[in-house]
Enzyme design. Structure first.
Site, PDB file in Angstrom:
ATOM      1  CE  LYS A 168      52.432 -43.052 -99.321  1.00  0.00           C
ATOM      2  NZ  LYS A 168      53.589 -42.111 -99.239  1.00  0.00           N
ATOM      3  NE  ARG A 202      70.028 -43.257-104.509  1.00  0.00           N
ATOM      4  CZ  ARG A 202      70.397 -43.622-105.733  1.00  0.00           C
ATOM      5  NH1 ARG A 202      69.692 -44.533-106.386  1.00  0.00           N
ATOM      6  NH2 ARG A 202      71.456 -43.088-106.307  1.00  0.00           N
ATOM      7  CB  ALA A 203      62.658 -47.428-103.373  1.00  0.00           C
ATOM      8  CB  ILE A 204      62.014 -45.602 -97.955  1.00  0.00           C
ATOM      9  CG1 ILE A 204      62.880 -44.356 -98.176  1.00  0.00           C
ATOM     10  CG2 ILE A 204      62.131 -46.077 -96.501  1.00  0.00           C
ATOM     11  CD1 ILE A 204      62.497 -43.180 -97.321  1.00  0.00           C
ATOM     12  CB  THR A 205      58.440 -48.921 -97.689  1.00  0.00           C
ATOM     13  OG1 THR A 205      57.640 -47.799 -98.096  1.00  0.00           O
ATOM     14  CG2 THR A 205      59.058 -48.631 -96.333  1.00  0.00           C
ATOM     15  CB  SER A 227      57.619 -34.854 -95.916  1.00  0.00           C
ATOM     16  OG  SER A 227      58.493 -35.496 -96.817  1.00  0.00           O
ATOM     17  CG  ASP A 259      52.603 -41.070 -94.961  1.00  0.00           C
ATOM     18  OD1 ASP A 259      53.116 -39.949 -94.776  1.00  0.00           O
ATOM     19  OD2 ASP A 259      52.506 -41.607 -96.073  1.00  0.00           O
TER      20      ASP A 259
END
Length: 513
Positions: free
Chosen positions: A301, A208-211, A277, A269
């Site tokens: 990214k 699910r979305a975090i940011t 991860s 990150d």
């Protein structure tokens, strides 16, 4: 209750309707009869115990007896759920010693290389919620300074082993993962039914979305239920060759979910943490072949080809060690993929592509076919080099859409609203010219400000992409919202910086009509 517990001060559990994220939080009254609040100062770590059941929590003190009475111990919703005892149960509360693995965290901060047992101990404590957010941040910052190849392998192994480990009775189990950062980009929802329709196994678990304004699980939830457990997941895969479900419900690499919840807000990150991860979850998921999408662009990214090469080598190194065939593919990350940003808008894009709608976003269609073609090449019975053609055949024939509907039917109906936000505002071009740049990060921020992903129908619909010619006053995109205050904030932010560059000039407030 043990004699030791009986000798300790006892309090009754009370659930407090407070969402504290992943952190365990307990609350006592300043007038507590069983504890001395001056000893248990605010933000102390305490151990809560009932019989053999124990849990560490951060302790807060309240003066509001309506929240927690003198004989009560309040547990915020996450802590109450994890502790698993009924309201009214008697528990003992004592000052908690810090987890022994914190010594290794301190060593990492000081520049020491950790052993595999030390990393395993840290991950085990993380998965048992024995770390506070501050302690998690300390580990992340220490690991961000440097991580050796042996530490990386130990971290992947430890994170994969503490949760569910799936095994499939099939020789080839394929998976795809994008490192993220690109709005829209819902390729998994297109390629999974293509690959599954061909006959390869692709049990896709997503986050699910975090940011961001939407994760794959948030978008799929518009179409079907995604909170599926392991037994049901296996039934769906047996029936459909694939699935599109929320990984959090099957408990793959739970320590990773905890780390992500802290590292994303801190903007930590690193390559090593990213690879650990992703690979820990793919190892736990039982994948034999993995395709990693590396979008490359100024607001992605991965910014440079050198960064992409370094990341590729790290993925291949870890994959070789654990016996997973890993292939990376560098894709265009200069702008969003698809026209929608936000769960409902992205789901509309996906179904338009699968339905061969002439108005479907061509970039989402083409990228999905390219990725699906790479995955189909893992089929030993498919002639080499024909993966893309086979993927296109499955899409254009309607087989992929039929397979998607089968997956949706097997996962079950969703309760989510599918309507778009009723409040809309168009953000327009400040001048005549050509769109020369789109800021992915800014569009993500705007869509979240508008209410996505909590309001699944909130978000942004794009009308123009890089290379398109625009006229002054022509809409670049439309903001959808349900809440007037969120709409106002999103529009104000878009007027400050639209995220678009026209003929090399950014659109600011004074340029927006």
């Amino acid at each position: 209750m043990s004699p030791v517990d009986a000798a300790r001060p006892q309090l009754k559990i009370r659930q407090i309707h407070l969402d504290t994220g992943r952190e365990n939080v307990a609350v006592i009254s300043r007038h507590s009869k069983a504890l001395r609040p001056e000893v248990f100062s605010g933000f102390s770590r305490v151990e809560i115990r009932r019989g053999n059941q124990s849990m560490l929590a951060t302790l807060l003190i309240t003066d509001d007896n309506a929240m927690v009475g003198p004989d009560d111990l309040g547990l915020a919703e996450p802590a109450f759920r994890r502790f698993g005892e009924a309201a009214g149960s008697l528990v003992s509360v004592t000052p908690a010693s810090p987890p022994a693995s914190l010594d290794a965290v301190r060593g990492k901060i000081q520049g020491r290389t950790l052993t595999a047992p030390e990393i395993e101990a840290i991950v085990n404590d993380l998965a048992r919620y024995r770390y506070s957010d501050m302690e998690i941040a300390a580990f992340l910052i220490g690991a961000a300074r440097f991580m050796t190849s042996d530490e990386l392998l130990a971290l992947v192994s430890a994170m994969a082993s503490v949760g569910t480990q799936l095994r499939w009775d099939r020789p080839v189990v394929v998976d795809k993962h994008c490192i993220g950062g690109i709005p829209g980009n819902r390729t998994s929802m297109v390629l999974v039914p293509i690959v599954a329709a061909h006959g390869l196994t692709i049990p896709k678990t997503s986050s699910r979305a975090i940011t961001s304004p939407a994760g794959t699980a948030d978008t799929m939830e518009v179409l079907a239920r995604v909170d599926v457990g392991v037994p049901e997941m296996k039934e769906i895969v047996a029936a459909c060759n694939g699935c599109l479900i929320w990984g959090g419900h099957v408990n793959l690499s739970p320590a990773d979910d905890i780390l992500i919840s802290v590292e994303r807000p801190l903007c930590l990150d690193t390559r090593e943490q990213m690879v650990a991860s992703i690979m820990s979850k793919k190892l736990a998921a039982g994948s034999t072949h993995l395709l990693v999408d590396l979008p490359l662009g100024p607001s992605a990214k991965v910014i440079s080809p050198i960064d992409a090469m370094r990341l590729r080598k790290l993925f291949e190194f870890v994959g070789d060690h654990f016996g997973i065939a890993v292939e990376t593919i560098t894709t265009d990350g200069r702008q969003p993929i698809g026209n929608g940003i936000g769960p409902v808008l992205e789901a509309q894009d996906v179904m338009a592509v699968l339905g061969n709608d002439p108005k479907a976003p061509a970039d989402l269609r083409e990228k999905s076919l390219r990725l699906a073609g790479h995955l189909l090449e893992y089929d030993p019975n498919l002639r080499g080099g024909s993966g893309y053609a086979r993927a296109r055949e499955l899409l254009e024939s309607g087989a992929a859409l039929k397979q998607m509907q089968k997956i949706i039917d097997n996962q079950g109906p969703t309760n989510c609203r599918k309507d778009l936000g009723t409040l809309t505002t168009d953000i327009v071009a400040p001048r005549d010219g050509v769109v020369t740049g789109i800021d992915n990060l800014q569009l993500n921020r705007l869509a979240r400000t508008a209410g996505a992903p909590i309001d699944k129908g909130a978000g942004i619909k794009l009308f123009k992409k890089v290379g398109d010619r625009v006229e002054q006053g022509e809409p670049l995109y439309r903001i959808y919202a349900f809440d007037p205050s969120e709409q106002e904030l999103a529009v104000s932010a878009a007027e400050e910086s639209s995220g678009y560059t026209v003929d090399g000039v950014h659109a600011f407030r004074e340029q927006v009509l």
